[in-house]
Design an enzyme around this catalytic site. Structure first.
Site, PDB file in Angstrom:
ATOM      1  N   LEU A  25       0.857  -1.178   0.000  1.00 31.05           N
ATOM      2  CA  LEU A  25       0.000   0.000   0.000  1.00 31.05           C
ATOM      3  C   LEU A  25       0.902   1.240   0.000  1.00 31.05           C
ATOM      4  O   LEU A  25       1.099   1.894   1.005  1.00 31.05           O
ATOM      5  CB  LEU A  25      -0.897  -0.028   1.241  1.00 31.05           C
ATOM      6  CG  LEU A  25      -2.191   0.791   1.223  1.00 31.05           C
ATOM      7  CD1 LEU A  25      -3.060   0.464   0.016  1.00 31.05           C
ATOM      8  CD2 LEU A  25      -2.971   0.525   2.501  1.00 31.05           C
ATOM      9  N   HIS A  26       1.478   1.485  -1.172  1.00 36.07           N
ATOM     10  CA  HIS A  26       2.437   2.586  -1.296  1.00 36.07           C
ATOM     11  C   HIS A  26       1.727   3.913  -1.441  1.00 36.07           C
ATOM     12  O   HIS A  26       0.511   3.995  -1.308  1.00 36.07           O
ATOM     13  CB  HIS A  26       3.359   2.328  -2.490  1.00 36.07           C
ATOM     14  CG  HIS A  26       4.333   1.219  -2.235  1.00 36.07           C
ATOM     15  ND1 HIS A  26       5.151   0.692  -3.203  1.00 36.07           N
ATOM     16  CD2 HIS A  26       4.608   0.528  -1.102  1.00 36.07           C
ATOM     17  CE1 HIS A  26       5.889  -0.263  -2.682  1.00 36.07           C
ATOM     18  NE2 HIS A  26       5.578  -0.382  -1.408  1.00 36.07           N
ATOM     19  N   MET A  27       2.512   4.943  -1.752  1.00 33.65           N
ATOM     20  CA  MET A  27       1.990   6.302  -1.802  1.00 33.65           C
ATOM     21  C   MET A  27       0.699   6.434  -2.622  1.00 33.65           C
ATOM     22  O   MET A  27      -0.313   6.885  -2.114  1.00 33.65           O
ATOM     23  CB  MET A  27       3.076   7.190  -2.423  1.00 33.65           C
ATOM     24  CG  MET A  27       2.895   8.646  -2.100  1.00 33.65           C
ATOM     25  SD  MET A  27       3.228   8.960  -0.381  1.00 33.65           S
ATOM     26  CE  MET A  27       1.999  10.191  -0.114  1.00 33.65           C
TER      27      MET A  27
END
Lengths: 106, 579
Positions: A25-27
Site C-alpha cells: 500500500l504505497h503512496m
C-alpha cells in the site's frame, strides 16, 4: 483518535482483509484508499495488528507500511459503515494497485 | 527576559526583532508557553500549514506549465500530506495539551511520523521519511520566518540569529535591514565577525545555545560592546539600552570629531591609517571615518553568493569604482583568498580533511590559472586609474612568490600584445601570514615592494589554533610571545630591505595592541572602517617613547597572560572609554 465503542444504536462493522497485490500500500494506492475512505461520513479505522488509526489520514495509512500479504483490520462506525467497509475491502483485495510513479521522480 | 553572555565581536547596540536562520537542520526549542497563549500558537500553526499549502500549490502549478510531470507528482504528494487532518489535529492537540510553541509541536509530530516511516522494512515507505522531513522544514520556515533566499531581499529591520554564519550568508545580507548579528558558534576573528565589523553592525558570537532560546520574531537586544544578548527584554531594560545606545552614539560622534586630525603621536610620529574592505561601497565609509586609503581589499567577496565566477569586467568595475572613490589614495587589492572556509563556484565535492592547511588562497590560484589571470588582468587594467597595488595572500615561501609574479608578467605580456594600458610599475606585495614567510622575510623582501602582516592567520598558524573553534579559541592570542617575536622579525627585515610594511590583521584594530605595534616599528595600519577613529584616538594620546618602552618590557615577558594583561592595562589608561 479512534475511540469508537460499539453500542446497540451504533454498531461497529469490522473486517480483516489481506493485500493480494504484489506491491504494498504505497503512496499512490494509499492516497486512493484515503480518498475512498473520505467519501463516507462514518468513522473508519485501520490497523495491521497493533493499534488502529484514522483510515482517512494519509499519514496513518502510509505509516502502516503495509506490504504485500499484510493482513489489515478495518473498523467502521456510523452512517454507511457497512457500505464503506465493503468498498474498502474491494480496494484492498485488488490484484494490482496502480503503479508507483517512477523511482527517479524524486 | 533572558541574558546570554558571548564574545563581543563588533561594537554597538541594537534592539529589534530576531530572524533565525540556519544552514542545515532546524533545532527546535521546546518552549513552554502560557496556557493563555495556546490559541495564538494554534493559529500560528494553522497559518503555517495554510502558507505552506499555498506555496506548494504555486510550485505545482509552475511545474504543470513547464511540464515537469514527475516533480509535480512529488508536490502533489506533499500537498496531500499537508492537508492530512489527522496530522493537523495532532499538532493542535500537542499545543493545546502541553502548552508548547507551534514550532515544537510541528517538529515533534512530524519527526514522530518520519521515524515511523523510516523504520518500515519496505524501502519505498522508509524513503518517504525524507518527504516528511521536507514538509517539516517547509512548515518551520514559515513559522520561523526564514526564507533563506530572501535574506538579500529583507524588507524590515531584523537582528539575525544563527547557529553559525558562513561568509557566503553574511555577504548576502541586505545591510540596510540587518541591524545586529548573534550566533551560537564563532570567535573574534571568524568571518561573520569580520564582515559584521566592516559593515558596522553590532555582533555577538559564541553564545552556545542562543538559537534554542529565541524564537523568530522575539525582541532581542544585541550588545556588541559587552558581548551580551538579551532575549525578551523587559521595559526597564529596553529603556536602559536605549539610553546606553544614545551614549554610545555620542561617543562615536566624539570620535568622529577627530576625523580631520592626523593620526599622530604626541611626540610627532605620523602613522598612516588605511581601511580593510570587502565591497567597493565600503571605501566611502573608510574615508568618512578618516582612513587614508585602502590597505586591504578582500576580493573574494566578488565570488561569494552567486552562481557563476565573476567576469573580468565585473572584477574591473569593482576595482575601478573603489579607485574612483579613493581618488589618489592607495588601494591595495589582495588577490582571491578562497578555500578553507570560503569557496568559489568550483567548490570541492570531496572536502579536504584539513582545509586550513590545504588548497586555499594563492595555492588555489596557482592551480586555477584561468581564474587567477582573469583577476590579474582586471587589476592591471585598473592600475592606470590610480595608485593600485596588488598583494598575494598566504605566500609560504619564495617559490610561490616567484610563480605568482611570473603569472603576473604573463598577463602583462598579454596586455602588451593587445595594446591594453596598465601601470608597468604597479607595486607587488605579499601577505606575511605563515610562520615560514615570517622566518624567511629577509629573502622574500628582495622580491617584493611591500609586506602586509596578516596577524589573524599568522597567529593561527603559529599557535596551531583554529580561530573559529570555540573549544580552543581562548588559546588564540596575538599577544603570545611566539607571535610577537615573529612579527618583530618581519618588521626588522622589512626595514633592512627598505620596503613598505603594514599590519592588516585584527591586531591592528584592537586598542590593546596599538602601542606594542608602534613600539615594534609599525607606521601603517589597515583596519575595518568603524574602528579607525578609536585607533586614531589612541595614537593621538601616546608618545612613541612610551610605546618603545612598553614594547621592550613586553618582549622580555614569557607568558601570554602576563603580556595581555600588561597591554590591556596600558591601553586602558590611555583610552578608558574603549573598554
Amino acid at each position: 483518535m479512534w475511540a469508537g465503542e460499539a453500542t446497540l444504536d451504533n454498531p461497529v462493522c469490522q473486517i480483516t482483509v489481506q493485500i493480494k497485490s504484489k506491491n504494498g500500500l504505497h503512496m499512490r494506492p494509499a492516497m486512493q484508499f484515503v480518498d475512498l475512505a473520505n467519501q463516507y461520513n462514518c468513522e473508519i479505522a485501520i490497523g495491521n495488528g497493533s493499534e488502529l488509526g484514522d483510515a482517512k489520514s494519509i499519514m496513518h495509512v502510509i505509516g502502516l507500511a503495509a506490504g504485500p500479504g499484510t493482513t489489515l483490520e478495518i473498523h467502521a462506525q456510523g452512517p454507511g459503515a457497512e457500505e464503506a467497509v465493503g468498498a474498502l475491502r474491494t480496494f484492498i483485495e485488488r490484484e494490482t494497485f496502480d503503479p508507483e510513479p517512477p523511482k527517479d521522480a524524486k | 527576559m533572558e541574558i546570554k553572555k558571548g564574545i563581543a565581536v563588533s561594537p554597538g547596540v541594537s534592539i529589534g526583532k530576531c530572524l533565525i536562520i540556519d544552514s542545515e537542520d532546524y533545532r527546535i526549542p521546546r518552549r513552554q508557553i502560557e496556557p493563555s497563549q495556546r490559541m495564538v500558537e494554534i493559529q500560528r500553526a494553522r497559518n503555517a500549514f495554510g502558507d505552506a499549502i499555498d506555496e506548494l500549490s504555486g510550485l505545482e502549478q509552475a511545474q504543470t506549465q513547464t511540464g515537469g510531470g514527475r516533480i509535480k507528482d512529488i508536490f502533489a504528494v506533499h500537498l496531500r500530506l499537508l492537508r492530512d487532518r489527522s496530522l493537523r489535529r495532532q499538532v493542535t492537540d500537542l499545543i493545546h495539551g502541553e502548552s508548547v510553541t507551534a514550532e515544537y509541536a510541528v517538529a515533534s509530530v512530524l519527526r514522530r511520523f518520519a521515524a515511523r516511516f523510516a523504520e518500515a522494512k519496505d524501502t519505498y515507505i522508509s524513503e518517504r521519511a525524507a518527504d516528511i522531513y521536507d514538509i517539516e522544514r517547509r512548515l518551520l520556515r514559515h513559522l520561523l520566518g526564514d526564507k533563506r533566499e530572501d535574506l538579500g531581499r529583507l524588507r524590515e529591520e531584523v537582528i539575525v540569529v544563527a547557529r553559525e554564519l558562513s561568509p557566503t550568508q553574511t555577504a548576502g545580507f541586505n545591510k540596510a535591514f540587518v541591524k545586529g548579528i548573534a550566533s551560537d558558534a564563532g570567535g573574534r576573528t571568524s568571518h561573520a565577525a569580520i564582515v559584521a565589523r566592516s559593515l558596522g553592525i553590532p555582533a555577538v558570537v559564541a553564545l552556545e545555545d542562543l538559537t534554542e532560546i529565541v524564537r523568530g520574531g522575539d525582541a532581542v537586544i544585541v550588545d556588541g560592546n559587552r558581548g551580551l544578548v538579551i532575549v525578551d527584554p523587559d521595559a526597564e531594560t529596553v529603556e536602559q539600552y536605549e539610553a546606553y545606545s544614545r551614549e554610545f552614539i555620542a561617543l562615536e560622534h566624539k570620535l568622529d570629531a577627530i576625523r580631520e586630525k592626523p593620526a599622530e603621536t604626541r611626540d610627532g610620529a605620523r602613522i598612516t591609517l588605511l581601511g580593510n574592505i570587502e565591497f567597493p561601497d565600503e571605501a566611502e565609509i573608510v574615508l568618512a571615518k578618516g582612513g587614508e586609503g585602502i590597505g586591504l581589499y578582500r576580493t573574494e567577496f566578488l565570488y561569494l553568493n552567486r552562481p557563476t565566477e565573476p567576469s573580468e569586467e565585473e572584477h574591473y568595475s569593482a576595482y575601478a569604482q573603489t579607485v574612483h572613490i579613493c581618488h589618489d589614495r592607495p588601494v591595495v587589492i589582495r588577490t582571491v583568498d578562497l578555500g578553507a572556509d570560503k569557496y568559489t563556484q568550483r567548490k570541492r565535492f570531496a572536502p579536504e580533511p584539513n582545509p586550513f592547511l590545504g588548497l586555499r588562497s594563492i595555492r588555489f590560484c596557482l592551480q586555477n590559472l584561468a581564474m587567477f589571470k582573469t583577476q590579474l588582468r582586471a587589476i592591471l587594467r585598473a592600475s592606470v586609474l590610480g595608485p593600485v597595488k596588488v598583494m598575494f595572500p598566504l605566500i609560504s615561501g619564495i617559490q610561490e612568490l616567484m610563480q605568482a609574479k611570473m603569472i603576473l608578467h604573463d598577463v602583462m605580456e598579454d596586455l602588451d600584445e593587445e595594446g591594453i594600458a596598465y601601470n608597468r610599475d604597479m607595486e607587488v606585495g605579499i601577505m606575511v601570514e605563515t610562520p615560514s614567510a615570517a622566518l624567511t622575510a629577509s629573502t622574500l623582501a628582495r622580491d617584493c615592494d611591500f609586506f602586509s602582516i596578516g596577524t589573524n592567520d599568522l597567529t593561527q598558524y603559529t599557535l596551531a589554533v583554529d580561530r573559529g573553534n570555540e573549544l580552543v579559541s581562548t588559546l588564540y592570542s596575538p599577544a603570545d610571545p611566539a607571535v610577537l617575536r615573529l612579527v618583530r622579525t618581519v618588521i626588522q627585515d622589512a626595514y633592512k630591505a627598505q620596503i613598505d610594511l603594514c599590519v592588516c590583521g585584527e591586531m591592528a584594530s584592537e586598542p590593546e595592541y596599538i602601542m606594542v605595534l608602534l613600539g615594534l616599528g609599525v607606521r601603517t595600519l589597515s583596519l575595518s572602517a568603524p574602528l579607525i577613529p578609536e585607533v586614531k584616538q589612541i595614537i593621538r594620546c601616546v608618545t612613541l617613547e612610551d610605546c618603545n618602552l612598553l614594547t621592550r618590557k613586553v618582549l622580555g615577558m614569557n607568558s601570554e597572560r602576563q603580556i595581555s594583561n600588561y597591554l590591556r592595562n596600558a591601553a586602558r589608561k590611555v583610552l578608558p572609554e574603549a573598554f
